[in-house]
Design a protein around this motif. Structure first.
Motif, PDB file in Angstrom:
ATOM      1  N   TRP A 160      13.072  -4.118  39.336  1.00  0.00           N
ATOM      2  CA  TRP A 160      11.742  -3.784  38.815  1.00  0.00           C
ATOM      3  C   TRP A 160      11.174  -2.483  39.375  1.00  0.00           C
ATOM      4  CZ3 TRP A 160       7.881  -3.498  42.419  1.00  0.00           C
ATOM      5  CH2 TRP A 160       8.054  -4.197  43.610  1.00  0.00           C
ATOM      6  N   PRO A 161      11.527  -2.014  40.595  1.00  0.00           N
ATOM      7  CA  PRO A 161      11.005  -0.702  41.006  1.00  0.00           C
ATOM      8  C   PRO A 161      11.445   0.441  40.102  1.00  0.00           C
ATOM      9  CG  PRO A 161      11.771  -1.930  42.933  1.00  0.00           C
ATOM     10  CD  PRO A 161      12.224  -2.691  41.733  1.00  0.00           C
ATOM     11  N   MET A 162      12.535   0.259  39.350  1.00  0.00           N
ATOM     12  CA  MET A 162      12.975   1.312  38.445  1.00  0.00           C
ATOM     13  C   MET A 162      11.936   1.576  37.351  1.00  0.00           C
ATOM     14  SD  MET A 162      17.049   0.732  37.832  1.00  0.00           S
ATOM     15  CE  MET A 162      16.990   2.002  36.579  1.00  0.00           C
ATOM     16  N   ALA A 163      11.139   0.562  37.016  1.00  0.00           N
ATOM     17  CA  ALA A 163      10.099   0.769  36.002  1.00  0.00           C
ATOM     18  C   ALA A 163       9.083   1.818  36.453  1.00  0.00           C
ATOM     19  CB  ALA A 163       9.398  -0.556  35.703  1.00  0.00           C
ATOM     20  N   PHE A 164       8.873   1.922  37.759  1.00  0.00           N
ATOM     21  CA  PHE A 164       7.961   2.947  38.277  1.00  0.00           C
ATOM     22  C   PHE A 164       8.677   4.286  38.424  1.00  0.00           C
ATOM     23  CE2 PHE A 164       6.106  -1.048  39.849  1.00  0.00           C
ATOM     24  CZ  PHE A 164       4.842  -0.929  39.288  1.00  0.00           C
ATOM     25  N   ALA A 165       9.959   4.250  38.746  1.00  0.00           N
ATOM     26  CA  ALA A 165      10.695   5.513  38.846  1.00  0.00           C
ATOM     27  C   ALA A 165      10.738   6.220  37.494  1.00  0.00           C
ATOM     28  CB  ALA A 165      12.110   5.237  39.354  1.00  0.00           C
ATOM     29  N   VAL A 166      10.822   5.444  36.405  1.00  0.00           N
ATOM     30  CA  VAL A 166      10.831   6.037  35.068  1.00  0.00           C
ATOM     31  C   VAL A 166       9.512   6.732  34.763  1.00  0.00           C
ATOM     32  CG1 VAL A 166      10.930   5.468  32.604  1.00  0.00           C
ATOM     33  CG2 VAL A 166      12.553   4.433  34.191  1.00  0.00           C
ATOM     34  N   GLN A 167       8.411   6.199  35.288  1.00  0.00           N
ATOM     35  CA  GLN A 167       7.093   6.760  35.003  1.00  0.00           C
ATOM     36  C   GLN A 167       6.847   8.088  35.709  1.00  0.00           C
ATOM     37  OE1 GLN A 167       3.811   3.852  35.285  1.00  0.00           O
ATOM     38  NE2 GLN A 167       5.361   2.246  35.347  1.00  0.00           N
ATOM     39  N   LEU A 168       7.693   8.440  36.666  1.00  0.00           N
ATOM     40  CA  LEU A 168       7.523   9.727  37.338  1.00  0.00           C
ATOM     41  C   LEU A 168       7.661  10.894  36.366  1.00  0.00           C
ATOM     42  CD1 LEU A 168       9.581   9.039  40.595  1.00  0.00           C
ATOM     43  CD2 LEU A 168       7.085   9.104  40.373  1.00  0.00           C
ATOM     44  N   LEU A 169       8.511  10.735  35.349  1.00  0.00           N
ATOM     45  CA  LEU A 169       8.721  11.817  34.378  1.00  0.00           C
ATOM     46  C   LEU A 169       7.465  12.121  33.563  1.00  0.00           C
ATOM     47  CD1 LEU A 169      10.530  13.845  32.958  1.00  0.00           C
ATOM     48  CD2 LEU A 169      11.337  11.990  31.471  1.00  0.00           C
ATOM     49  N   PRO A 170       6.834  11.136  32.888  1.00  0.00           N
ATOM     50  CA  PRO A 170       5.612  11.480  32.137  1.00  0.00           C
ATOM     51  C   PRO A 170       4.476  11.971  33.014  1.00  0.00           C
ATOM     52  CG  PRO A 170       5.984   9.092  32.126  1.00  0.00           C
ATOM     53  CD  PRO A 170       7.216   9.721  32.650  1.00  0.00           C
ATOM     54  N   TYR A 171       4.312  11.395  34.199  1.00  0.00           N
ATOM     55  CA  TYR A 171       3.255  11.881  35.079  1.00  0.00           C
ATOM     56  C   TYR A 171       3.535  13.312  35.541  1.00  0.00           C
ATOM     57  CZ  TYR A 171       0.918   7.344  35.499  1.00  0.00           C
ATOM     58  OH  TYR A 171       0.205   6.200  35.244  1.00  0.00           O
ATOM     59  N   GLY A 172       4.785  13.618  35.812  1.00  0.00           N
ATOM     60  CA  GLY A 172       5.126  14.993  36.178  1.00  0.00           C
ATOM     61  C   GLY A 172       4.882  15.956  35.034  1.00  0.00           C
ATOM     62  N   LEU A 173       5.176  15.538  33.794  1.00  0.00           N
ATOM     63  CA  LEU A 173       4.905  16.393  32.639  1.00  0.00           C
ATOM     64  C   LEU A 173       3.419  16.684  32.482  1.00  0.00           C
ATOM     65  CD1 LEU A 173       7.337  15.045  29.872  1.00  0.00           C
ATOM     66  CD2 LEU A 173       7.309  17.329  30.897  1.00  0.00           C
ATOM     67  N   LEU A 174       2.582  15.695  32.764  1.00  0.00           N
ATOM     68  CA  LEU A 174       1.139  15.926  32.651  1.00  0.00           C
ATOM     69  C   LEU A 174       0.667  16.994  33.627  1.00  0.00           C
ATOM     70  CD1 LEU A 174      -0.230  12.284  32.277  1.00  0.00           C
ATOM     71  CD2 LEU A 174       0.055  13.997  30.491  1.00  0.00           C
ATOM     72  N   LEU A 175       1.290  17.058  34.806  1.00  0.00           N
ATOM     73  CA  LEU A 175       0.887  18.058  35.802  1.00  0.00           C
ATOM     74  C   LEU A 175       1.189  19.474  35.328  1.00  0.00           C
ATOM     75  CD1 LEU A 175       1.926  16.432  39.202  1.00  0.00           C
ATOM     76  CD2 LEU A 175      -0.386  16.862  38.369  1.00  0.00           C
ATOM     77  N   ILE A 176       2.325  19.663  34.671  1.00  0.00           N
ATOM     78  CA  ILE A 176       2.732  21.017  34.283  1.00  0.00           C
ATOM     79  C   ILE A 176       2.486  21.306  32.808  1.00  0.00           C
ATOM     80  CG2 ILE A 176       4.489  21.051  36.096  1.00  0.00           C
ATOM     81  CD1 ILE A 176       6.596  20.538  33.938  1.00  0.00           C
ATOM     82  N   TRP A 177       1.863  20.372  32.076  1.00  0.00           N
ATOM     83  CA  TRP A 177       1.662  20.579  30.629  1.00  0.00           C
ATOM     84  C   TRP A 177       0.883  21.860  30.321  1.00  0.00           C
ATOM     85  CZ3 TRP A 177       3.660  17.153  26.961  1.00  0.00           C
ATOM     86  CH2 TRP A 177       3.315  17.421  25.634  1.00  0.00           C
ATOM     87  N   PRO A 178      -0.223  22.171  31.030  1.00  0.00           N
ATOM     88  CA  PRO A 178      -0.941  23.420  30.720  1.00  0.00           C
ATOM     89  C   PRO A 178      -0.112  24.675  30.958  1.00  0.00           C
ATOM     90  CG  PRO A 178      -2.331  21.934  31.994  1.00  0.00           C
ATOM     91  CD  PRO A 178      -0.940  21.369  32.032  1.00  0.00           C
ATOM     92  N   LEU A 179       0.933  24.574  31.793  1.00  0.00           N
ATOM     93  CA  LEU A 179       1.802  25.730  32.013  1.00  0.00           C
ATOM     94  C   LEU A 179       2.823  25.897  30.892  1.00  0.00           C
ATOM     95  CD1 LEU A 179       2.518  25.218  35.824  1.00  0.00           C
ATOM     96  CD2 LEU A 179       0.731  26.633  34.764  1.00  0.00           C
ATOM     97  N   LEU A 180       3.150  24.801  30.209  1.00  0.00           N
ATOM     98  CA  LEU A 180       4.149  24.853  29.151  1.00  0.00           C
ATOM     99  C   LEU A 180       3.544  25.137  27.782  1.00  0.00           C
ATOM    100  CD1 LEU A 180       6.283  21.712  30.177  1.00  0.00           C
ATOM    101  CD2 LEU A 180       6.718  24.114  30.733  1.00  0.00           C
ATOM    102  N   PHE A 181       2.329  24.641  27.546  1.00  0.00           N
ATOM    103  CA  PHE A 181       1.701  24.774  26.228  1.00  0.00           C
ATOM    104  C   PHE A 181       0.242  25.188  26.405  1.00  0.00           C
ATOM    105  CE2 PHE A 181       4.755  21.245  26.122  1.00  0.00           C
ATOM    106  CZ  PHE A 181       5.663  21.713  25.186  1.00  0.00           C
ATOM    107  N   ASP A 182      -0.287  25.801  25.347  1.00  0.00           N
ATOM    108  CA  ASP A 182      -1.718  26.107  25.342  1.00  0.00           C
ATOM    109  C   ASP A 182      -2.508  24.806  25.230  1.00  0.00           C
ATOM    110  OD1 ASP A 182      -1.221  28.813  25.449  1.00  0.00           O
ATOM    111  OD2 ASP A 182      -1.129  29.027  23.265  1.00  0.00           O
ATOM    112  N   TRP A 183      -3.639  24.756  25.925  1.00  0.00           N
ATOM    113  CA  TRP A 183      -4.439  23.547  25.883  1.00  0.00           C
ATOM    114  C   TRP A 183      -5.085  23.411  24.498  1.00  0.00           C
ATOM    115  CZ3 TRP A 183      -3.598  19.742  28.785  1.00  0.00           C
ATOM    116  CH2 TRP A 183      -4.493  18.679  28.878  1.00  0.00           C
ATOM    117  N   PRO A 184      -5.114  22.210  23.912  1.00  0.00           N
ATOM    118  CA  PRO A 184      -5.561  22.060  22.526  1.00  0.00           C
ATOM    119  C   PRO A 184      -7.048  22.296  22.288  1.00  0.00           C
ATOM    120  CG  PRO A 184      -5.086  19.913  23.517  1.00  0.00           C
ATOM    121  CD  PRO A 184      -4.608  20.945  24.473  1.00  0.00           C
ATOM    122  N   GLU A 185      -7.856  22.394  23.328  1.00  0.00           N
ATOM    123  CA  GLU A 185      -9.273  22.675  23.142  1.00  0.00           C
ATOM    124  C   GLU A 185      -9.770  23.535  24.287  1.00  0.00           C
ATOM    125  OE1 GLU A 185     -11.635  19.140  23.170  1.00  0.00           O
ATOM    126  OE2 GLU A 185     -11.432  18.839  25.332  1.00  0.00           O
TER     127      GLU A 185
END
Length: 542
Positions: A160-185
């Protein structure tokens, strides 16, 4: 990138982790308790802290959206989620895990408000329906239909700890999202002071209510002094909170109640409570019946939910067809969803200890269609109905009311299951005598008592589960007239306001005679009247 596609991807990444965390406890609570050396009673605090933090974070997210903007809030919530997932994945201390689960709930609440606000602010009517449908698939339908089976498999294997390890990817993407794409508003920040009085009252009331509902099912509410004291505290806090919000105590604001000023908004919040009650109520009844009566494992229960997921997809498509057309009224399909809930509950109430998937799949499929129709249609229609200036608070209030409806179902049916089991066991025990019975005469007396007690327990659970389905049907039948009365009450205000708008917008006919007063010559007087008639053609029509 297309704005609708951009917001759909951003919302999916933001809402993906909360679906996994929310279902992990249901699918693997026993295995998590064993790993962390907790009793079942102690392990339930994992779920309590998660839900309390989520409810407290929703109004805070609305305030932060206006104060620091959506970009910084999403990055901050992503950083919090990333830290908590790292703790949950690699730190097996009970104290650290409980703290991390509170952080998971906080991050989920903040991301829910921000992601929904971005979608509702920046898209049109049809685009909102399509994008919200995709977000509902990720945040609600997949966690209810597919995740239970996957997470149960991981929990049984001790992974079951793997379920949290998988979530590291989306949370990491949220941190760098403004660097990859223009903010929508364009981020709009305001220097809004924080109202500590309103915030404290809101959080205390929310935590007291959550504790009362989530822990009350383990006690007799009429006999437990602790629960009675919590209920009294809840009443005092609720009254103080209402007065503080209506009279605007404090020098600033925390949670605006302006979205609830009209009757239609109050009707929508009531519908949110009913939807949460119906959806989680049926989910709990099916899970209890499968685990306690049929003796299914969580993996086998997950396979039952997979059948319902097929129906959810049918309901999702139906809801998108209804909500994407401005000429259709989504509220007209709510009775259909309620009717399907009743049909599925009636079908499942005929289950017995020897039932299986072959007997239950029609009821599960119909229930899935009902969830798809009710959940998706109401969510899209209600969130889209808030005025632009009220969107953050409207989103927070909607999810608070829907979650409280779910907690009410959990408390009610958890307590009823316990009482019905006791009552059925007593009746069956009296009918069978509890003295080894005729089937166990050739066995030692102690073994006969144990076997008979096991049989009585199994039959009592079956009777209690069936009775709970019938109580649920009765509760829905009692709620339906209240919904009808509420709808007529809200429509009366809407009709009255429309008449008032028509009356105010009706042009006033200028008095032709008075404009020509003071003109003595008949020709000049007639010319003046003709000019007035040309400038105001409605005077001629009259």
């Amino acid at each position: 990138m297309n704005r609708a596609l951009h917001l759909a991807l951003l919302g999916t990444v933001a809402l993906l982790p909360q679906g996994i965390s929310g279902q992990l406890y249901s699918a693997g609570a026993a295995h998590m308790a064993g790993t962390l050396a907790l009793s079942q009673d102690e392990a339930c605090w994992i779920n309590i802290l998660f839900l309390m933090a989520n409810l407290c974070a929703l109004p805070l997210g609305a305030w932060l959206t206006r104060t620091i903007g959506s970009r910084l809030l999403i990055q901050g919530a992503g950083a919090l989620g990333l830290l908590c997932c790292a703790i949950s994945a690699w730190q097996m201390s009970a104290t650290w895990q409980l703290s991390a689960w509170a952080g998971h709930g906080m991050a989920a609440g903040l991301l829910t408000v921000t992601a929904q606000t971005l979608v509702l602010r920046n898209l049109g009517f049809r685009a909102i329906a399509l994008v919200e449908g995709g977000l509902m698939l990720v945040a609600t339908l997949l966690p209810m239909g597919v995740y239970p089976w996957i997470l149960a498999r991981l929990a049984e294997d001790g992974l079951w700890p793997m379920a949290f390890a998988v979530q590291l990817l989306p949370y990491g993407l949220l941190l760098i999202w403004p660097l990859l794409f223009d903010w929508p508003e364009r981020d709009k920040r305001r220097q809004l002071p924080f109202n500590w009085l309103q915030a404290t009252l809101t959080w205390l009331f929310t935590c007291s209510l959550g504790y009362l509902l989530l822990r009350g099912e383990h006690y007799n509410w009429l006999d437990s002094l602790k629960i009675l004291e919590t209920a009294q505290l809840l009443l005092v806090l609720g009254l103080a909170l209402v007065i503080a919000l209506r009279r605007r105590w404090g020098r600033a604001h925390f949670l605006r109640i302006s979205p609830l000023q009209n009757r239609l908004a109050k009707l929508y919040m009531f519908d949110a409570v009913v939807a949460g009650f119906a959806i989680l109520g049926t989910n709990l009844l099916i899970g209890t019946f499968a685990l306690a009566v049929l003796q299914y494992s969580h993996v086998e229960l997950g396979k039952l939910y997979l059948v319902g997921f097929g129906g959810m997809m049918v309901g999702l498509v139906f809801s998108l067809v209804v909500t994407s057309n401005p000429n259709r009224d989504p509220m007209k399909v709510v009775p259909l969803g309620v009717l399907l809930v009743l049909i599925s509950s009636y079908w499942l109430s005929g289950g017995q200890a020897g039932s299986g998937l072959a007997d239950m799949w029609p009821g599960l499929l119909v229930r899935g269609i009902a969830i798809g129709i009710l959940n998706v249609t109401l969510t899209i229609h209600i969130l889209r109905s808030f005025p632009r200036r009220h969107i953050p608070e409207g989103v927070a209030l909607f999810y608070q009311f829907r979650t409280l409806g779910s907690l009410l179902a959990a408390a009610l049916f958890g307590r009823l299951m316990y009482r019905e089991t006791q009552s059925a066991a007593n009746l069956l025990g009296q009918s069978k005598g509890l003295n080894a019975g005729t089937d166990y005469l050739n066995l030692p007396e102690q073994l006969g008592h144990l076997l008979l007690a096991g049989e009585l327990k199994q039959q009592a659970l079956a009777v209690a589960a069936v009775n709970n389905f019938r109580i649920f049907i009765l509760a829905v039948l009692l709620i339906v007239p209240v919904m009808v009365i509420f709808m007529r009450w809200a429509k009366a205000e809407k009709t009255g306001s429309q008449k008032m708008e028509v009356r105010e917008a009706r042009p006033v006919t200028p008095p032709a005679v008075s404009a020509a007063d003071g003109i003595d010559h008949p020709c000049e007087r007639e010319l003046a009247q003709d000019l007035i008639a040309l400038e105001a053609p409605w005077g001629r029509e009259r």
